[in-house]
Design an enzyme around this catalytic site. Structure first.
Site, PDB file in Angstrom:
ATOM      1  N   ASP A 173     -12.326  -0.678   5.261  1.00 43.75           N
ATOM      2  CA  ASP A 173     -11.650  -1.026   3.904  1.00 43.75           C
ATOM      3  C   ASP A 173     -10.424  -0.034   3.660  1.00 43.75           C
ATOM      4  OD1 ASP A 173     -12.642   1.740   3.148  1.00 43.75           O
ATOM      5  OD2 ASP A 173     -13.678   1.073   1.468  1.00 43.75           O
ATOM      6  N   TYR A 267      -4.937   7.811   7.492  1.00 40.47           N
ATOM      7  CA  TYR A 267      -5.484   8.570   8.258  1.00 40.47           C
ATOM      8  C   TYR A 267      -4.471   9.351   9.621  1.00 40.47           C
ATOM      9  CZ  TYR A 267      -9.815   7.570   6.245  1.00 40.47           C
ATOM     10  OH  TYR A 267     -11.106   7.310   5.366  1.00 40.47           O
TER      11      TYR A 267
END
Length: 444
Positions: A173, A267
């Protein structure tokens, strides 16, 4: 057209995300009718508590839907149409260990990236295989498992090796959450975005973001270089309830300033800004503590309020992109809608230069029995080098798990970009072996 009502099993029924997923499903109404929802978890005590909140959601939004809560795989998966997998092996106690051990050695402490992600992956591979075997034994032959379980890249690689023909689709997600933020910046609904993307899970880049056919990358690039992946109002007010997420989306600002070609997955901060991440981390209070003290506590407080019949709790939790995304994917596959979503699938030439068995995250059209990927093609040297290093770290980790090899595990930790040397990799690995006794396969 009358649509067949679906039977949905949720593996990891005791998750803090379960109620949001169920609410997202039920809010689709007749577009995605649901006959039964089955919660399955090996932790009965935790799941029974979460089930109080889920039962409240079902009775509030769709009382005709049958809710089953079980620790028995046959009960959970029999004749299921979908299995939603969101298991957290070792729960938050082991997440805390994953995050704090690397930080003690001056390395990034994060649940899915770096050493923490490798540790989590080693714990998750074989429980995921067991789930797939339960699904194949008890569910419909047409059942799909939609897997949210982290670290998705490592789990996907292991599943592709051990159960290559299983009907499992790995999803994440985070790209959808990023799209939500990009849509907020552009002042549109996230469903209005048409995106192109390439990479590995938690390790990729948006190459195109269009609205009504118009490319928005230049506008987004300019904004992110000034404010990060936040609206100006969010920057001014820091309005997100969890400061770590404000920091995460803010960190895209320096990333975009250094590498402005594409929009990065958030990330990537852990790999490209590892020294800064560590410098601003508290080794005694990590994201695991923040989740336990905030999101998890809030959920259990709501459950207690329901148990005491103390008013409504609907306004205290919302359906985020986590629940919306898995419901959207399931609906596209259930009714052969062939909608475009980002998913994790075998490369098979999609990204030139990567092995065919690399599990890559790319756009695809999702149908009932087939996933139709969209070709990416060539990527330049910088991205190719980044992808190859991360991919081989993850592949060595899966090798280690399957072969019970200490040397392969050390190779995985050494290759990871968040760890500066083989000697530091060995120190972290040895400490993690002790912390993960009873969870990891024995390494020799």
């Amino acid at each position: 057209m009358n649509k067949q009502a679906q039977i949905i099993a949720i593996a990891g029924g005791g998750s803090t995300y379960t109620a949001g997923i169920v609410k997202a499903l039920l809010m689709k109404g007749e577009d995605f009718p649901v006959a039964e929802i089955r919660l399955y978890d090996i932790d009965k005590a935790r799941q029974d508590k979460v089930a109080i909140l889920v039962d409240y959601v079902v009775k509030t939004h769709a009382p005709q839907v049958k809710l089953i809560v079980t620790t028995e795989p046959e009960v959970a998966f029999s004749q299921a149409d979908f299995v939603f997998a969101q298991i957290r092996v070792g729960q938050y106690k082991m997440r805390e260990s994953d995050e704090k051990i690397p930080l003690r050695h001056g390395c990034v402490g994060q649940e899915t990236c770096g050493a923490g992600g490798l540790a989590y992956g080693m714990r998750t591979i074989f429980p995921m295989i067991a789930l797939i075997d339960f699904m194949e034994r008890y569910a419909k032959a047409t059942c799909w498992m939609l897997n949210y379980s982290n670290p998705a890249a490592i789990v996907a690689d292991a599943v592709n090796r051990l159960r290559p023909n299983a009907r499992v689709l790995n999803i994440c997600d985070m790209p959808v959450a990023i799209q939500r933020n990009l849509a907020n910046i552009l002042g549109v609904n996230r469903y209005a975005l048409d995106v192109e993307y390439f990479g590995l899970n938690h390790y990729g880049w948006f190459t195109s973001v269009k609205v009504d056919g118009e490319e928005k990358i230049p506008q987004l690039r300019e904004h992110i270089q000034k404010f990060g992946m936040l609206t100006e109002k969010e920057v001014e007010n820091a309005c997100h309830s969890e400061p770590s997420w404000i920091k995460t989306f803010s960190n895209t600002q320096p990333l975009m300033q250094m590498f402005p070609e594409y929009i990065p997955n958030t990330y990537l901060q852990y790999y490209l800004m590892a020294d800064e991440i560590v410098a601003h981390s508290n080794p005694d209070r990590t994201r695991a503590n923040e989740v336990m003290e905030n999101r998890e506590k809030k959920m259990f407080d709501m459950i207690e309020q329901i148990r005491l019949s103390d008013g409504k709790v609907e306004d205290k939790f919302h359906v985020g992109v986590h629940g919306e995304f898995i419901a959207d994917v399931a609906m596209s596959m259930a009714y052969d809608l062939r909608q475009k979503w980002l998913v994790i699938i075998p490369n098979n030439g999609l990204i030139k230069g990567l092995p065919d068995d690399a599990m890559v995250e790319v756009p695809a059209l999702l149908g009932r029995d087939k996933v139709y990927p969209i070709q990416v093609g060539n990527v330049s040297h910088f991205y190719q080098g980044m992808l190859q290093q991360q991919l081989m770290s993850e592949k060595c980790l899966v090798d280690a798990a399957l072969e019970g090899s200490y040397e392969k595990a050390l190779q995985a930790f050494t290759l990871n970009k968040t760890i500066p040397s083989a000697s530091v990799a060995r120190q972290i690995l040895d400490e993690m072996i002790e912390a993960n006794k009873g969870y990891w396969p024995e390494l020799k």
